[in-house]
Write a protein that holds these residues in place. Sequence first.
Motif, PDB file in Angstrom:
ATOM      1  N   VAL A  76     -87.603  13.617  27.650  1.00  0.00           N
ATOM      2  CA  VAL A  76     -86.726  14.369  27.537  1.00  0.00           C
ATOM      3  C   VAL A  76     -86.598  15.572  28.614  1.00  0.00           C
ATOM      4  O   VAL A  76     -85.527  15.999  29.218  1.00  0.00           O
ATOM      5  CB  VAL A  76     -86.613  15.501  26.160  1.00  0.00           C
ATOM      6  N   GLN A  77     -87.706  15.723  29.303  1.00  0.00           N
ATOM      7  CA  GLN A  77     -87.854  16.643  30.480  1.00  0.00           C
ATOM      8  C   GLN A  77     -87.264  15.989  31.667  1.00  0.00           C
ATOM      9  O   GLN A  77     -86.995  16.575  32.866  1.00  0.00           O
ATOM     10  CB  GLN A  77     -89.371  17.088  30.818  1.00  0.00           C
ATOM     11  N   ALA A  78     -87.300  14.682  31.579  1.00  0.00           N
ATOM     12  CA  ALA A  78     -86.947  14.002  33.018  1.00  0.00           C
ATOM     13  C   ALA A  78     -85.454  13.479  32.916  1.00  0.00           C
ATOM     14  O   ALA A  78     -84.743  13.216  34.079  1.00  0.00           O
ATOM     15  CB  ALA A  78     -87.802  12.674  33.018  1.00  0.00           C
ATOM     16  N   VAL A  79     -84.865  13.496  31.795  1.00  0.00           N
ATOM     17  CA  VAL A  79     -83.497  12.956  31.866  1.00  0.00           C
ATOM     18  C   VAL A  79     -82.332  14.037  32.415  1.00  0.00           C
ATOM     19  O   VAL A  79     -82.774  15.279  32.309  1.00  0.00           O
ATOM     20  CB  VAL A  79     -82.778  12.608  30.612  1.00  0.00           C
ATOM     21  N   ARG A  80     -81.426  13.744  33.176  1.00  0.00           N
ATOM     22  CA  ARG A  80     -80.374  14.356  33.648  1.00  0.00           C
ATOM     23  C   ARG A  80     -79.494  15.032  32.703  1.00  0.00           C
ATOM     24  O   ARG A  80     -78.717  15.939  33.024  1.00  0.00           O
ATOM     25  CB  ARG A  80     -79.817  13.819  34.895  1.00  0.00           C
ATOM     26  N   LYS A  81     -79.152  13.971  31.668  1.00  0.00           N
ATOM     27  CA  LYS A  81     -78.141  14.066  30.537  1.00  0.00           C
ATOM     28  C   LYS A  81     -78.886  14.369  29.273  1.00  0.00           C
ATOM     29  O   LYS A  81     -79.822  13.600  29.320  1.00  0.00           O
ATOM     30  CB  LYS A  81     -76.908  13.455  30.747  1.00  0.00           C
ATOM     31  N   THR A  82     -78.158  15.244  28.500  1.00  0.00           N
ATOM     32  CA  THR A  82     -78.897  15.087  27.201  1.00  0.00           C
ATOM     33  C   THR A  82     -78.837  13.750  26.645  1.00  0.00           C
ATOM     34  O   THR A  82     -77.877  13.344  26.586  1.00  0.00           O
ATOM     35  CB  THR A  82     -78.014  16.318  26.129  1.00  0.00           C
ATOM     36  N   PRO A  83     -80.125  13.529  25.962  1.00  0.00           N
ATOM     37  CA  PRO A  83     -80.141  11.867  25.471  1.00  0.00           C
ATOM     38  C   PRO A  83     -79.990  11.742  24.063  1.00  0.00           C
ATOM     39  O   PRO A  83     -79.869  12.912  23.223  1.00  0.00           O
ATOM     40  CB  PRO A  83     -81.636  11.664  25.932  1.00  0.00           C
ATOM     41  N   LEU A  84     -79.653  10.564  23.514  1.00  0.00           N
ATOM     42  CA  LEU A  84     -79.570  10.204  22.257  1.00  0.00           C
ATOM     43  C   LEU A  84     -80.965   9.794  22.018  1.00  0.00           C
ATOM     44  O   LEU A  84     -81.788   8.957  22.800  1.00  0.00           O
ATOM     45  CB  LEU A  84     -78.570   8.900  22.057  1.00  0.00           C
ATOM     46  N   ILE A  85     -81.679  10.280  20.858  1.00  0.00           N
ATOM     47  CA  ILE A  85     -83.142   9.716  20.358  1.00  0.00           C
ATOM     48  C   ILE A  85     -83.011   8.754  19.410  1.00  0.00           C
ATOM     49  O   ILE A  85     -82.198   8.835  18.400  1.00  0.00           O
ATOM     50  CB  ILE A  85     -83.841  10.949  19.840  1.00  0.00           C
ATOM     51  N   ASN A  86     -83.674   7.578  19.681  1.00  0.00           N
ATOM     52  CA  ASN A  86     -83.514   6.713  18.757  1.00  0.00           C
ATOM     53  C   ASN A  86     -85.222   6.018  18.429  1.00  0.00           C
ATOM     54  O   ASN A  86     -85.796   5.574  19.123  1.00  0.00           O
ATOM     55  CB  ASN A  86     -82.827   5.365  19.460  1.00  0.00           C
ATOM     56  N   SER A  87     -85.510   6.690  17.334  1.00  0.00           N
ATOM     57  CA  SER A  87     -84.730   7.199  16.140  1.00  0.00           C
ATOM     58  C   SER A  87     -85.791   8.001  15.173  1.00  0.00           C
ATOM     59  O   SER A  87     -87.028   7.872  15.327  1.00  0.00           O
ATOM     60  CB  SER A  87     -84.268   6.031  15.506  1.00  0.00           C
TER      61      SER A  87
END
Length: 269
Positions: free
Chosen positions: A86-97
């Motif tokens: 989550v620190q590396a993504v540029r856009k807020t992610p979807l968490i699965n799951s």
Amino acid sequence: MQIIGEKINGTRKRVAQAIAERDAAFIADLARRQAEAGAAWLDVNAGTMPAQEPEDLLWLINTIQGVVDTPLSLDSANPAALRVAVQAVRKTPLINSISREPERLAGILPIVAAHGCQVIALAMDGKKIPETSAQRMEVIQGIIAETRNAGVRDSHVYVDTLAMTLSTNVQSAMIAFDTMRAVRQEFPEAHLTIGLSNISFGLPARSFVNRYFLALAMQAGLDSAILDPLDREIRAAILTTQLLLGRDPHCLSFIRASRKGAFDPPTAA
């Protein structure tokens, strides 16, 4: 109908090889083609051992984000890997799951809440999959109570009612549909998703089973699915079903897709 592209998954032999060999070109190509096919998210599953997973997941994220800006679905039950991701993504992610398993809720739900993520909630209690729609709803009610307590809005929850293979229970699709309708009635702001290909596992002509299951699931309220966006027939089924359900104003999406050849027979190699 939102597509979660399923192809970057380390449980697939060729993807696992690419991760082990750091074959960035292969992963980048998968990401690019899924994004071009209309995926709303790209599911990213390293599928490696817990100690190695944070490093591998980070490599996948950086490789994918080097070629597309499509949001990512971080597919892991490992809180340590998710905290890095989550620190590396540029856009807020979807968490699965998440599921109703206490350890999974305790490890993952705080990450979801702290970062404002959307999250897929599996209708299962630990490793046990409830057999009936009523039992699955009891699990879902418990999960949504937990997400609400954590400050996660219902609109950020994607309930996976679970598509179990018809080859072991011919009522599997009906159980999933009944659960979808119940979720839609009790939690109208929540989303619905499904791992599409599970329904046909072990059967012949799987693409036909998947397509018709998807159409009926959309009628039951499904608004997203984890599937192969490179499957032309699946994409055509989505467009056609949306048209038939009155969800394509003035038939514009269907007409535009037709003009682009979405329903033409595939060109012979």
